[in-house]
Design an enzyme around this catalytic site. Sequence first.
Site, PDB file in Angstrom:
ATOM      1  N   CYS A 236      92.027 -36.036 -33.888  1.00  0.00           N
ATOM      2  CA  CYS A 236      91.124 -35.553 -32.844  1.00  0.00           C
ATOM      3  C   CYS A 236      91.445 -34.129 -32.372  1.00  0.00           C
ATOM      4  O   CYS A 236      90.547 -33.280 -32.275  1.00  0.00           O
ATOM      5  CB  CYS A 236      91.145 -36.511 -31.652  1.00  0.00           C
ATOM      6  SG  CYS A 236      90.704 -38.206 -32.087  1.00  0.00           S
ATOM      7  N   ASP A 295      83.288 -49.706 -32.880  1.00  0.00           N
ATOM      8  CA  ASP A 295      83.018 -48.477 -32.140  1.00  0.00           C
ATOM      9  C   ASP A 295      82.081 -48.808 -30.989  1.00  0.00           C
ATOM     10  O   ASP A 295      80.969 -49.296 -31.208  1.00  0.00           O
ATOM     11  CB  ASP A 295      82.381 -47.445 -33.079  1.00  0.00           C
ATOM     12  CG  ASP A 295      82.376 -46.032 -32.512  1.00  0.00           C
ATOM     13  OD1 ASP A 295      82.388 -45.893 -31.273  1.00  0.00           O
ATOM     14  OD2 ASP A 295      82.355 -45.072 -33.307  1.00  0.00           O
ATOM     15  N   ARG A 297      81.146 -46.534 -28.620  1.00  0.00           N
ATOM     16  CA  ARG A 297      80.614 -45.305 -28.036  1.00  0.00           C
ATOM     17  C   ARG A 297      79.085 -45.299 -28.005  1.00  0.00           C
ATOM     18  O   ARG A 297      78.440 -45.994 -28.780  1.00  0.00           O
ATOM     19  CB  ARG A 297      81.117 -44.082 -28.814  1.00  0.00           C
ATOM     20  CG  ARG A 297      82.591 -43.807 -28.628  1.00  0.00           C
ATOM     21  CD  ARG A 297      83.056 -42.673 -29.518  1.00  0.00           C
ATOM     22  NE  ARG A 297      83.022 -43.029 -30.942  1.00  0.00           N
ATOM     23  CZ  ARG A 297      83.415 -42.220 -31.916  1.00  0.00           C
ATOM     24  NH1 ARG A 297      83.841 -41.004 -31.632  1.00  0.00           N
ATOM     25  NH2 ARG A 297      83.363 -42.617 -33.181  1.00  0.00           N
TER      26      ARG A 297
END
Length: 363
Positions: A236, A295, A297
């Site tokens: 990241c 995930d 998100r």
Amino acid sequence: MALAPDLTEQLARARGDLRMGVPVVLDAPGGAALVMAAETLDPVRLADLRDRGLTPDLVLTARRAATLRARAYDGDVARVILPEDAGPDWIRAVADPKDDLARPIKGPLSTRREGDAGLPRLAIALAKSARLLPAALVAPLEDGAGFAAAHGLARLDAEAAAPHLHELSPLRHVVTARVPLRAAEDARLHVFRPADGSEEHYAIEIGRPDRDAPVLARLHSACFTGDLLGSLKCDCGPQLNAALAQMGAEGAGLLLYLNQEGRGIGLANKMRAYALQDQGFDTVEANHRLGFEDDERDFRLGAAMLEALGVDKVRLLTNNPAKIARMEEEGIAVAERVPLRVGETRFNHHYLKTKAEKSGHLL
């Protein structure tokens, strides 16, 4: 203007209450339920609940139930029937996988078949939105409104709240200010604040991107460990810096910094996932053992921010096809995918391999 809180404000209170261990009442035409988050369960409140003759189920996601070999008759959630002697420690051990290897025997667990799972399902959605473990105690109530009023508890209209939890909260542009960066001195920071009181999100604008042409853009999810601490367990931080550097070199771009730590599960749950990875599970398996999807998100946030900034065409810096698909679905044309392959280390090689093999990342 009415003084009473609207549904958005009621949901914000409910999330805050669950995080502090305070119960919340869900009320629907067909019944009502008292909800307590398993992670913040208060032993005194649990005892009081039982003293009142209320019998809760421990509601888990199907992902967590699969780890525990418990039947999820309701599809996406499982309603575990609590043993009479189940105390807070047992409940947390079932909800939290950190001691799964040390205490592998927790069952057999019996799960409920009959009855409607609508309120238990909403309880899980609330716990997730509060960035807690997706596990909740749910006890049926005869009079939800009366119980909430008698005990000063937050009460939610379940029929109205359920779809509201899955809608994207409107974003308000709060402020813009110039912030010279190492990567680009001509940079501005835009702050966006959701109406539901959740985390703010940021847009870093490099130069003055031409809105008539595809704008070099990146949707970057917050990573405290990688972005700030320089963690070698992920890529990241290098991706953040490389994206800003490329925008600086080209003289224009937009980096959207979305506060969706740990793929949307929050920092505490992300650290729980890291602890599971130390036990030998990969990043996807760790999320599943916690009770989350691969995930969690919501990339609609990025599309909404781009729209607010007047951008409808992008050259997207990403290795994740899901981001491209979501942008296209939300009306943002992706003219080009710009690869961003940086940051591989001996500590994250397996993590990156898992992202490619299980999550479809183009690495």
